[in-house]
Enzyme design. Structure first.
Site, PDB file in Angstrom:
ATOM      1  N   ASP A  92      -0.191   5.046   0.710  1.00  0.00           N
ATOM      2  CA  ASP A  92      -0.457   6.120   1.663  1.00  0.00           C
ATOM      3  C   ASP A  92      -0.271   5.676   3.114  1.00  0.00           C
ATOM      4  O   ASP A  92      -0.926   4.751   3.588  1.00  0.00           O
ATOM      5  CB  ASP A  92      -1.880   6.651   1.486  1.00  0.00           C
ATOM      6  CG  ASP A  92      -2.103   7.275   0.117  1.00  0.00           C
ATOM      7  OD1 ASP A  92      -1.102   7.573  -0.569  1.00  0.00           O
ATOM      8  OD2 ASP A  92      -3.272   7.465  -0.260  1.00  0.00           O
ATOM      9  N   ASP A 151       0.862  -1.168   0.000  1.00  0.00           N
ATOM     10  CA  ASP A 151       0.000   0.000   0.000  1.00  0.00           C
ATOM     11  C   ASP A 151       0.905   1.227   0.000  1.00  0.00           C
ATOM     12  O   ASP A 151       2.060   1.163   0.443  1.00  0.00           O
ATOM     13  CB  ASP A 151      -0.884  -0.029   1.249  1.00  0.00           C
ATOM     14  CG  ASP A 151      -1.609   1.281   1.482  1.00  0.00           C
ATOM     15  OD1 ASP A 151      -2.346   1.724   0.575  1.00  0.00           O
ATOM     16  OD2 ASP A 151      -1.431   1.864   2.569  1.00  0.00           O
TER      17      ASP A 151
END
Length: 309
Positions: free
Chosen positions: A64, A62
């Site tokens: 963010d 991922d």
């Protein structure tokens, strides 16, 4: 009855959109990776790592608050404002959303949806090539200094093992690809914005790559790349990514929100928090990542000190 026949019409529609978004993102990522491979320089030697040579393993990160502090789409918004793509009142909204994200440490669906709608309206009518070029500049201006060293070390450990490493993010795929390339990763899965003749229409292909859609994208890419998901690893900070983390044999909670931290502890997933430099709850994290954690914790302390001055 078909594979989705047991679901309600609304659930079937949502699932179909997730599948479409996942497949579109996976195809975009594979095209980008093929292009990168064609221009890559020959490898200077074989990496020395315990899991070297496992071609059916890969890692999915991922973006963010996992790889990068804050949200890529908000930093992108700042860069577009600097280039006069939109007005001050829009920047204020971006700034509020970014502040909320950083303070809360989690993704609020309302804020994220508003940010995506804003971004789509802003880029509508612009050429894809223009946004890619601007994305390179924005990375240098706002994103490069926000990469967590500890997570970067984890990604490098997979690369050194000869594994492919992919970003998986709700950010626009063009921006995700810029970040992946700058970090030396294989490629990126991201939200695919519709374009016709190289110009953005202001619409999405499928839905944002978020939650279950991320899992569908990873599954589609794994199938296309002939990967064994039980031998793959995934990393995220958000409980929204539990579907993706649950797909792989080696899930990691990085800078986890409270819900993911609780879930990870219950299932004995490995934990690492680079925001405070805390030790992992489970052993087995590559040593390089431990070094990165110290650097990440130091950087966070310096940033906090500067804000308090």
């Amino acid at each position: 009855m078909g594979a989705l026949g047991w679901l309600s019409p609304r659930r079937r529609s949502a699932t179909a959109r997730s599948v479409l978004a996942g497949e579109a993102s996976a195809e975009a990522a594979r095209k980008s990776a093929r292009a990168a491979e064609e221009t890559a320089l020959p490898d200077s030697g074989e990496p020395d790592f315990p899991v070297h040579g496992d071609e059916r393993a890969a890692a999915f990160f991922d973006l963010d608050n996992t790889v990068m502090q804050g949200a890529a789409i908000f930093h992108f918004g700042r860069g577009l404002y600097k280039r006069k793509f939109f007005e001050t009142r829009d920047l204020a909204r971006f700034a509020w959303q970014q502040a909320y994200f950083r303070l809360a440490g989690l993704e609020d669906p309302e804020h994220m949806q508003d940010a995506r709608d804003s971004a789509l309206s802003i880029v509508k009518g612009h050429r894809v090539s223009e946004l890619k070029s601007i994305g390179e500049e924005i990375y240098d201006e706002y994103m490069a200094e926000r990469i967590w060293p500890g997570t970067r070390a984890l990604a490098q450990a997979h690369l050194d093992a000869g594994q492919k490493v992919w970003l998986v993010t709700a950010a626009p795929v063009e921006i995700a690809q810029v970040i992946a390339r700058r970090l030396g990763l294989t490629g990126a899965l991201g939200t695919v914005a519709e374009s016709v003749g190289g110009v953005y229409t202001g619409k999405l292909v499928g839905e944002p790559l978020h939650g279950p859609a991320k899992a569908e994208a990873v599954r589609a890419l794994a199938t296309a790349e002939h990967l064994d998901l039980s031998r793959c690893a995934a990393y995220s900070d958000s409980h929204n990514d539990i579907p993706m983390l649950s797909l792989v044999g080696h899930p990691y909670a990085i800078n986890p929100d409270s819900k993911l931290r609780k879930h990870a502890r219950e299932l004995e997933w490995r934990l690492r928090d680079y925001r405070t430099g805390r030790k992992a709850a489970k052993v087995g994290i590559p040593a390089a990542a431990g070094v990165g954690a110290v650097a990440g914790g130091t950087a966070a302390a310096i940033a906090l000190h500067r804000r308090r001055r």
